[in-house]
Design a protein around this motif. Sequence first.
Motif, short mmCIF file in Angstrom:
data_model
loop_
_atom_site.label_atom_id
_atom_site.label_comp_id
_atom_site.label_asym_id
_atom_site.label_seq_id
_atom_site.Cartn_x
_atom_site.Cartn_y
_atom_site.Cartn_z
N TYR A 1 -9.15 6.94 3.19
CA TYR A 1 -9.46 5.84 2.38
C TYR A 1 -8.66 4.60 2.81
O TYR A 1 -7.31 4.88 3.08
CB TYR A 1 -9.32 5.99 0.86
CG TYR A 1 -10.41 7.01 0.39
CD1 TYR A 1 -10.69 8.31 0.43
CD2 TYR A 1 -11.40 6.17 -0.39
CE1 TYR A 1 -11.66 8.90 -0.18
CE2 TYR A 1 -12.53 6.91 -0.83
CZ TYR A 1 -12.67 8.42 -0.62
OH TYR A 1 -13.84 8.94 -1.22
N ALA A 2 -9.14 3.42 3.06
CA ALA A 2 -8.24 2.24 2.85
C ALA A 2 -7.82 2.02 1.41
O ALA A 2 -8.77 2.37 0.25
CB ALA A 2 -8.91 1.18 3.30
N ASN B 1 -5.96 -0.37 -1.56
CA ASN B 1 -5.74 -1.89 -1.66
C ASN B 1 -5.30 -2.06 -3.11
O ASN B 1 -5.51 -1.29 -4.04
CB ASN B 1 -6.95 -2.64 -1.69
CG ASN B 1 -7.84 -2.37 -0.30
OD1 ASN B 1 -7.30 -2.79 0.64
ND2 ASN B 1 -9.05 -1.96 -0.42
N THR C 1 -4.74 0.18 5.85
CA THR C 1 -6.13 1.10 6.46
C THR C 1 -5.67 2.45 6.51
O THR C 1 -4.41 2.88 6.29
CB THR C 1 -6.53 0.30 7.57
OG1 THR C 1 -5.52 0.58 8.61
CG2 THR C 1 -7.03 -0.88 7.65
N SER C 2 -6.70 3.22 6.76
CA SER C 2 -6.17 4.90 6.85
C SER C 2 -5.38 4.96 8.09
O SER C 2 -4.75 5.86 8.18
CB SER C 2 -7.79 5.49 7.07
OG SER C 2 -8.43 4.98 8.32
N SER C 3 -5.37 3.98 9.11
CA SER C 3 -4.42 4.22 10.23
C SER C 3 -3.34 3.37 9.96
O SER C 3 -2.40 3.43 10.67
CB SER C 3 -5.17 3.77 11.54
OG SER C 3 -5.38 2.04 11.46
N ARG D 1 -2.63 0.05 9.33
CA ARG D 1 -2.63 -1.65 9.25
C ARG D 1 -2.70 -2.24 8.09
O ARG D 1 -3.46 -1.74 7.10
CB ARG D 1 -3.85 -1.62 10.28
CG ARG D 1 -3.77 -3.35 10.71
CD ARG D 1 -4.89 -3.83 11.90
NE ARG D 1 -6.44 -3.35 11.15
CZ ARG D 1 -6.96 -2.64 11.71
NH1 ARG D 1 -6.57 -1.46 12.58
NH2 ARG D 1 -8.20 -2.23 11.12
N THR D 2 -1.83 -2.95 7.87
CA THR D 2 -1.86 -3.85 6.53
C THR D 2 -2.17 -5.17 6.74
O THR D 2 -2.33 -5.88 7.67
CB THR D 2 -0.22 -3.70 6.10
OG1 THR D 2 0.33 -4.51 7.28
CG2 THR D 2 0.37 -2.46 5.95
N ARG E 1 -13.83 3.36 1.02
CA ARG E 1 -14.54 3.91 2.20
C ARG E 1 -15.76 3.22 2.39
O ARG E 1 -16.83 3.94 2.12
CB ARG E 1 -14.59 5.34 2.37
CG ARG E 1 -13.24 6.35 2.29
CD ARG E 1 -13.68 7.67 2.64
NE ARG E 1 -14.41 8.08 3.73
CZ ARG E 1 -14.76 9.42 3.93
NH1 ARG E 1 -14.91 10.11 2.93
NH2 ARG E 1 -15.36 9.62 5.28
#
Length: 117
Positions: free
Chosen positions: A32-33, A35, A52-54, A56-57, A99
Amino acid sequence: QVQLVESGGGLVQPGGSLRLSCAAYGSMFSLYAMNWYRQAPGKQRELAAGITSSGRTNYADSVKGRFTISRDNAQKTVYLQMNSLKPEDTAVYYCNADRPLVGRSFWGQGTQVTVSS
């Protein structure tokens, strides 16, 4: 299904700091991203920060350089470190798990942040 529980809100003086936490209960948290949205009285809900799931902000211009979002996938928790708080940061802060590719989005109940002297 994902349940989100926010904590860490409260009353703080201008210039102070708070750290919000959002604990997730459910599966596949890492996909999941995550927020943090906020809604001030009489205003629309707005995105304050996202990750993000990876990892990244992104941040709203109004909080850049003051807020930091992070996530701990092992603990299924996302954090929002808020520094140099201003009265205009006063709002209910909501955690969101998203998602969009599978049409899933979940919300927490919100936590109040009040910045006032």
